[in-house]
Design a protein around this motif. Structure first.
Motif, short mmCIF file in Angstrom:
data_model
loop_
_atom_site.label_atom_id
_atom_site.label_comp_id
_atom_site.label_asym_id
_atom_site.label_seq_id
_atom_site.Cartn_x
_atom_site.Cartn_y
_atom_site.Cartn_z
N ILE A 161 14.38 43.78 66.22
CA ILE A 161 13.75 42.94 64.96
C ILE A 161 14.32 41.41 65.02
N ASN A 162 13.27 40.53 65.21
CA ASN A 162 13.50 39.20 65.16
C ASN A 162 14.00 38.82 63.61
N LYS A 163 15.28 38.62 63.62
CA LYS A 163 15.75 38.05 62.22
C LYS A 163 15.54 36.56 61.87
N THR A 171 9.78 34.32 60.12
CA THR A 171 9.15 34.00 58.97
C THR A 171 8.98 35.44 58.21
N THR A 172 8.36 36.32 58.86
CA THR A 172 7.91 37.69 58.35
C THR A 172 9.29 38.15 57.89
N TYR A 173 10.36 38.36 58.71
CA TYR A 173 11.74 38.90 58.23
C TYR A 173 12.44 38.06 56.96
N ILE A 231 15.04 48.48 57.49
CA ILE A 231 13.98 48.33 58.27
C ILE A 231 13.50 49.52 58.48
N THR A 232 12.49 49.96 58.36
CA THR A 232 11.80 51.23 58.61
C THR A 232 10.76 51.15 59.73
N SER A 233 10.35 52.28 60.40
CA SER A 233 9.15 52.15 61.38
C SER A 233 7.95 51.90 60.25
N GLU A 234 7.81 52.23 59.27
CA GLU A 234 6.53 51.98 58.57
C GLU A 234 6.45 50.60 58.24
N PRO A 264 3.99 43.88 62.17
CA PRO A 264 4.47 43.69 63.76
C PRO A 264 5.13 42.48 64.17
N THR A 265 4.87 41.59 63.41
CA THR A 265 5.65 40.23 63.76
C THR A 265 7.05 40.32 63.42
N LEU A 266 7.71 41.15 63.01
CA LEU A 266 9.22 41.50 62.73
C LEU A 266 9.68 41.72 64.35
N ILE A 267 8.82 42.28 65.11
CA ILE A 267 9.27 42.66 66.51
C ILE A 267 9.47 41.49 67.34
N LYS A 268 10.63 41.29 67.71
CA LYS A 268 11.18 40.12 68.71
C LYS A 268 10.16 40.23 69.77
N ARG A 269 9.72 38.90 70.28
CA ARG A 269 8.81 38.90 71.46
C ARG A 269 9.50 38.13 72.64
#
Length: 109
Positions: free
Chosen positions: A55-57, A60-62, A73-76, A82-87
């Motif tokens: 998770i990308n803390k 902006t989404t977070y 934070i859940t899978s749902e 999906p922009t919660l995911i660190k890239r």
């Protein structure tokens, strides 16, 4: 086959893609805004690196999540945002990695 997950307009994704291309590394890029990931793929990311790394803390989404959502934070929630995911998320035969680590990427060449 190496798979890179992210969003195409992300600066870190651009840097990682350019680096791999310059090294001649063959990979498939999956933009999870255009091709949403499924629950199984997300679970493989979680199993590979854990929620804390995934998770990308700083996103902006977070920051726009409620305090309750940030604590749970859940899978749902992640599949819906999906922009919660660190890239980038890189899936290789060695496993799953997140973020751009030049030393790790050099070992792929």
């Amino acid at each position: 086959m190496i798979k890179m997950y992210g969003i195409k307009n992300c600066d870190t994704i651009k840097k990682a893609r350019q680096f791999l291309e310059a090294q001649g590394v063959d990979f498939e890029f999956i933009d999870f805004r255009q091709t949403p990931i499924d629950r199984q793929t997300l679970q493989s990311f979680i199993d590979g690196v854990g929620w804390d790394k995934l998770i990308n803390k700083r996103s902006t989404t977070y920051r726009n999540l409620s305090d309750g959502e940030k604590q749970n934070i859940t899978s749902e929630l992640t599949l819906k945002n999906p922009t919660l995911i660190k890239r980038p998320v890189l899936v290789t035969k060695q496993g799953v990695s997140v973020g751009f680590d030049k030393a790790f990427y050099q070992r792929l060449a």
